[in-house]
Design an enzyme around this catalytic site. Sequence first.
Site, PDB file in Angstrom:
ATOM      1  N   GLU A  94       3.795  -6.894   3.411  1.00  0.00           N
ATOM      2  CA  GLU A  94       4.003  -6.983   1.964  1.00  0.00           C
ATOM      3  C   GLU A  94       4.264  -5.589   1.423  1.00  0.00           C
ATOM      4  O   GLU A  94       3.882  -4.605   2.042  1.00  0.00           O
ATOM      5  CB  GLU A  94       2.748  -7.532   1.280  1.00  0.00           C
ATOM      6  CG  GLU A  94       2.442  -8.951   1.658  1.00  0.00           C
ATOM      7  CD  GLU A  94       1.096  -9.403   1.100  1.00  0.00           C
ATOM      8  OE1 GLU A  94       0.681  -8.861   0.061  1.00  0.00           O
ATOM      9  OE2 GLU A  94       0.483 -10.267   1.718  1.00  0.00           O
ATOM     10  N   LYS A 144       3.355  -2.452  -0.635  1.00  0.00           N
ATOM     11  CA  LYS A 144       2.092  -1.900  -1.124  1.00  0.00           C
ATOM     12  C   LYS A 144       2.373  -1.313  -2.496  1.00  0.00           C
ATOM     13  O   LYS A 144       2.994  -0.267  -2.625  1.00  0.00           O
ATOM     14  CB  LYS A 144       1.533  -0.836  -0.180  1.00  0.00           C
ATOM     15  CG  LYS A 144       0.149  -0.390  -0.610  1.00  0.00           C
ATOM     16  CD  LYS A 144      -0.493   0.513   0.415  1.00  0.00           C
ATOM     17  CE  LYS A 144      -1.970   0.747   0.101  1.00  0.00           C
ATOM     18  NZ  LYS A 144      -2.239   1.267  -1.232  1.00  0.00           N
ATOM     19  N   ARG A 180      -5.818  -2.856  -8.590  1.00  0.00           N
ATOM     20  CA  ARG A 180      -6.138  -4.159  -8.019  1.00  0.00           C
ATOM     21  C   ARG A 180      -6.909  -5.014  -9.020  1.00  0.00           C
ATOM     22  O   ARG A 180      -7.831  -4.533  -9.661  1.00  0.00           O
ATOM     23  CB  ARG A 180      -6.997  -3.955  -6.775  1.00  0.00           C
ATOM     24  CG  ARG A 180      -7.320  -5.250  -6.039  1.00  0.00           C
ATOM     25  CD  ARG A 180      -7.904  -4.898  -4.713  1.00  0.00           C
ATOM     26  NE  ARG A 180      -8.188  -6.042  -3.899  1.00  0.00           N
ATOM     27  CZ  ARG A 180      -8.453  -5.933  -2.600  1.00  0.00           C
ATOM     28  NH1 ARG A 180      -8.449  -4.751  -2.019  1.00  0.00           N
ATOM     29  NH2 ARG A 180      -8.713  -6.996  -1.882  1.00  0.00           N
ATOM     30  N   ARG A 234     -11.517  -3.648  -8.520  1.00  0.00           N
ATOM     31  CA  ARG A 234     -11.977  -3.526  -7.153  1.00  0.00           C
ATOM     32  C   ARG A 234     -13.413  -2.995  -7.099  1.00  0.00           C
ATOM     33  O   ARG A 234     -14.133  -3.217  -6.136  1.00  0.00           O
ATOM     34  CB  ARG A 234     -10.979  -2.588  -6.483  1.00  0.00           C
ATOM     35  CG  ARG A 234     -11.312  -1.968  -5.241  1.00  0.00           C
ATOM     36  CD  ARG A 234     -10.467  -0.702  -5.233  1.00  0.00           C
ATOM     37  NE  ARG A 234     -10.505  -0.095  -3.948  1.00  0.00           N
ATOM     38  CZ  ARG A 234      -9.450   0.043  -3.171  1.00  0.00           C
ATOM     39  NH1 ARG A 234      -8.283  -0.384  -3.560  1.00  0.00           N
ATOM     40  NH2 ARG A 234      -9.565   0.630  -2.018  1.00  0.00           N
ATOM     41  N   GLU A 249      -1.976  -6.963  -7.621  1.00  0.00           N
ATOM     42  CA  GLU A 249      -1.898  -5.578  -8.064  1.00  0.00           C
ATOM     43  C   GLU A 249      -1.177  -5.559  -9.416  1.00  0.00           C
ATOM     44  O   GLU A 249      -0.106  -6.152  -9.560  1.00  0.00           O
ATOM     45  CB  GLU A 249      -1.110  -4.795  -6.996  1.00  0.00           C
ATOM     46  CG  GLU A 249      -1.238  -3.317  -7.065  1.00  0.00           C
ATOM     47  CD  GLU A 249      -2.516  -2.735  -6.458  1.00  0.00           C
ATOM     48  OE1 GLU A 249      -3.411  -3.498  -6.025  1.00  0.00           O
ATOM     49  OE2 GLU A 249      -2.616  -1.502  -6.431  1.00  0.00           O
ATOM     50  N   PHE A 252      -1.223 -11.266  -4.412  1.00  0.00           N
ATOM     51  CA  PHE A 252      -1.024 -11.229  -2.958  1.00  0.00           C
ATOM     52  C   PHE A 252      -1.995 -12.090  -2.167  1.00  0.00           C
ATOM     53  O   PHE A 252      -1.850 -12.235  -0.965  1.00  0.00           O
ATOM     54  CB  PHE A 252      -1.012  -9.787  -2.427  1.00  0.00           C
ATOM     55  CG  PHE A 252      -2.222  -8.948  -2.799  1.00  0.00           C
ATOM     56  CD1 PHE A 252      -3.450  -9.188  -2.205  1.00  0.00           C
ATOM     57  CD2 PHE A 252      -2.106  -7.908  -3.705  1.00  0.00           C
ATOM     58  CE1 PHE A 252      -4.551  -8.409  -2.522  1.00  0.00           C
ATOM     59  CE2 PHE A 252      -3.207  -7.117  -4.037  1.00  0.00           C
ATOM     60  CZ  PHE A 252      -4.439  -7.372  -3.437  1.00  0.00           C
ATOM     61  N   ARG A 289     -13.774  -4.091   5.634  1.00  0.00           N
ATOM     62  CA  ARG A 289     -12.579  -3.336   5.981  1.00  0.00           C
ATOM     63  C   ARG A 289     -12.325  -3.612   7.453  1.00  0.00           C
ATOM     64  O   ARG A 289     -13.198  -3.451   8.268  1.00  0.00           O
ATOM     65  CB  ARG A 289     -12.866  -1.844   5.780  1.00  0.00           C
ATOM     66  CG  ARG A 289     -11.672  -0.944   5.929  1.00  0.00           C
ATOM     67  CD  ARG A 289     -12.096   0.510   5.797  1.00  0.00           C
ATOM     68  NE  ARG A 289     -12.535   0.877   4.466  1.00  0.00           N
ATOM     69  CZ  ARG A 289     -11.715   1.069   3.432  1.00  0.00           C
ATOM     70  NH1 ARG A 289     -10.423   0.924   3.575  1.00  0.00           N
ATOM     71  NH2 ARG A 289     -12.192   1.410   2.260  1.00  0.00           N
ATOM     72  N   LYS A 322      -2.819  -0.642   6.196  1.00  0.00           N
ATOM     73  CA  LYS A 322      -1.854  -0.043   5.265  1.00  0.00           C
ATOM     74  C   LYS A 322      -1.022   1.008   5.993  1.00  0.00           C
ATOM     75  O   LYS A 322      -1.500   1.670   6.918  1.00  0.00           O
ATOM     76  CB  LYS A 322      -2.579   0.557   4.057  1.00  0.00           C
ATOM     77  CG  LYS A 322      -3.636   1.565   4.396  1.00  0.00           C
ATOM     78  CD  LYS A 322      -4.442   1.935   3.160  1.00  0.00           C
ATOM     79  CE  LYS A 322      -5.655   2.758   3.547  1.00  0.00           C
ATOM     80  NZ  LYS A 322      -6.614   2.937   2.494  1.00  0.00           N
TER      81      LYS A 322
END
Length: 611
Positions: free
Chosen positions: A275, A277, A282, A304, A334, A374, A450, A456
């Site tokens: 996707e 970025k 966010r 976030r 986003e 997203f 994470r 990313k």
Amino acid sequence: MLYRDLAAFFERLEGTPGRLGMTAILVELLAKVQPGEMTAVVRLLQGAVAPDWEGLEVGLAEKQILKALAMAQGSSTKSAEALTALQTLYHETGDLGLAAEAVVAKSQQRQTSLFGASELTVAAAFAGIQAIARTTGTGSQEAKQRLLSKLLLDASALEARYLTRMVAGRLRLGVADMTFLDALAAWRLGRGVRSVTDMEDAERAEQEALRAELERAYDLRSDLAVVADALASGGLDAVAQLGVAYGTPVRPMAAERLKTLGEILTKMEGRVAMEYKYDGLRIQAHVSPSASAPGGTEVRLFSRRLEELTAQFPDVVADLKTAFAGQSFIAEGEAIALDKEGRMRPFQDVSRRRGRKTDLDAVAKEIPITLFLFDLLADSSGSTMAKPLVERRERLARLVGTLHDRIRVSTLEEATDEKGMEMFFDKAVEEGAEGIMCKDPRAPYKAGSRGFAWVKFKTDYTEALVDTLDLVAIGAFYGRGRRAGWYGAILMAAYDDTAGVWRSVCKLGTGFDDATLETLKPRFEPHLSAARPANVDSEMEPDVWFQPAIVMEVQAAELTLSPIHRAAWGQLKPGAGLAARFPRFTRWRDDKKALQATTVKEVVRLYETKG
Ligand code: AMP
């Protein structure tokens, strides 16, 4: 439970740096909590009246806290004396709590016979602090001050230390959320606290299963008090009942990073969903039928950092209400400002909205926001988080359709080779994205974690030897010459998420313009610490220490082994840690909490993969 007993636990926690030691103290504390007290204990332990998104704060200025403390000393002469002593002590120690403690200790020495020990309960202390927070409107500072001085009336010196820090929003016992979850699990199993490596297999499996269940609930509700209260009052069954809830933010999933597209492709076993970025803010959007207005739609937006953003984005709220009247879902996206030609404008344009309270309609007109969704976390069928990404995206695309100009689905393409990935990356950058997000198409949405299901890949990775890190400020050095009187450099750290400690990585002195330099001191003031906080690891001694709170983006020329900096100490070479060389400040990351900063593990990986 009496507040003085809780304060004694706080004092022990403060003097204990290790995670295991802290867990053991917390287990002891949990065993003393009476039915119905759990929420109060957890909030007091975390130093917050309410979860972040409720936006409820004590709201007392330091001056008022000092006055309340002085007032609690009794007669007007004594209170005037106490105020002077407090101001001096506060000036010397930089810690309201220590100043309060010293003044109370001194006055009680003089009159022990008149005072019995304080009988303030945990429940009453918490109710008192809530009452202060809920007092608003004109004259509220004075009213708050009176409420606080009542609370402090019979306080012992130690109670005064922690009550004061709590109302000043500076409790910071250093108990990481994950440590508290460890303690809940150990308390529930009742076997005492040991490292998992010392456990029998069956015991370890039981501990890990319970711990995972607690973390699952925490990731969905983002509130330790809710999890602890469910466990205390209804056992594991009650914890298992905790699911996503409209109006309560889910802890966001985060991305790892890798240096090359090839590595990403391998990690995702040859199939990657990519996707754009977007370089924006966010947003987690909760859309549901309104409970209060029949037929209406309720929209709440969260950052976030789990703060409520609804009021800052009236335009996005209106767009969502129009587009999805009567529907219910939770989606993430986003928020981006686009220019007239539809090109993405820089992050700063969106970030102007954060924390803003006035002129929002004017700003919304000037800088309209487009939301690129997203992910889908829940829809009318319930939570969708366990479903693979491709299925969540299909549902999201169906839900959003193509009708709405300012509510869109992020651009996505799949690739099975590096060439395809490169082409997509180039297209993304050309259109103004800061890079691409590569996602494992088969992976579930893992709240609060994470991992390599999202990786990313940004433009700066493609420039040789340049990495950006989101580091946490832990101290500052006074400037010299032209910078005299200002902070000249900031000591920065990465987060060691295994130990719950921030470890130094570099001294940051470039990239600040004069305007920024001037604002450094006031910006860091609320986070000043009289000494090095227990959860900070640094050989280098700055002129002033900070509690780890503020995240800054730093671009470095390279990562090197260092005899000074403490990140990954001894891990790659005995007697050396990792440091960022030639670091330059690039921007504030106010959208991140200190716990969401670049981890030591990431720094190690970057060092190892750089070539
Ligand atoms: P970073 O802030 O560099 O750690 O990158 C992760 C962030 O990228 C997320 O928290 C989002 O705010 C942002 N982001 C932008 N585009 C996307 C996307 N398509 N998918 C997921 N996150 C995205």
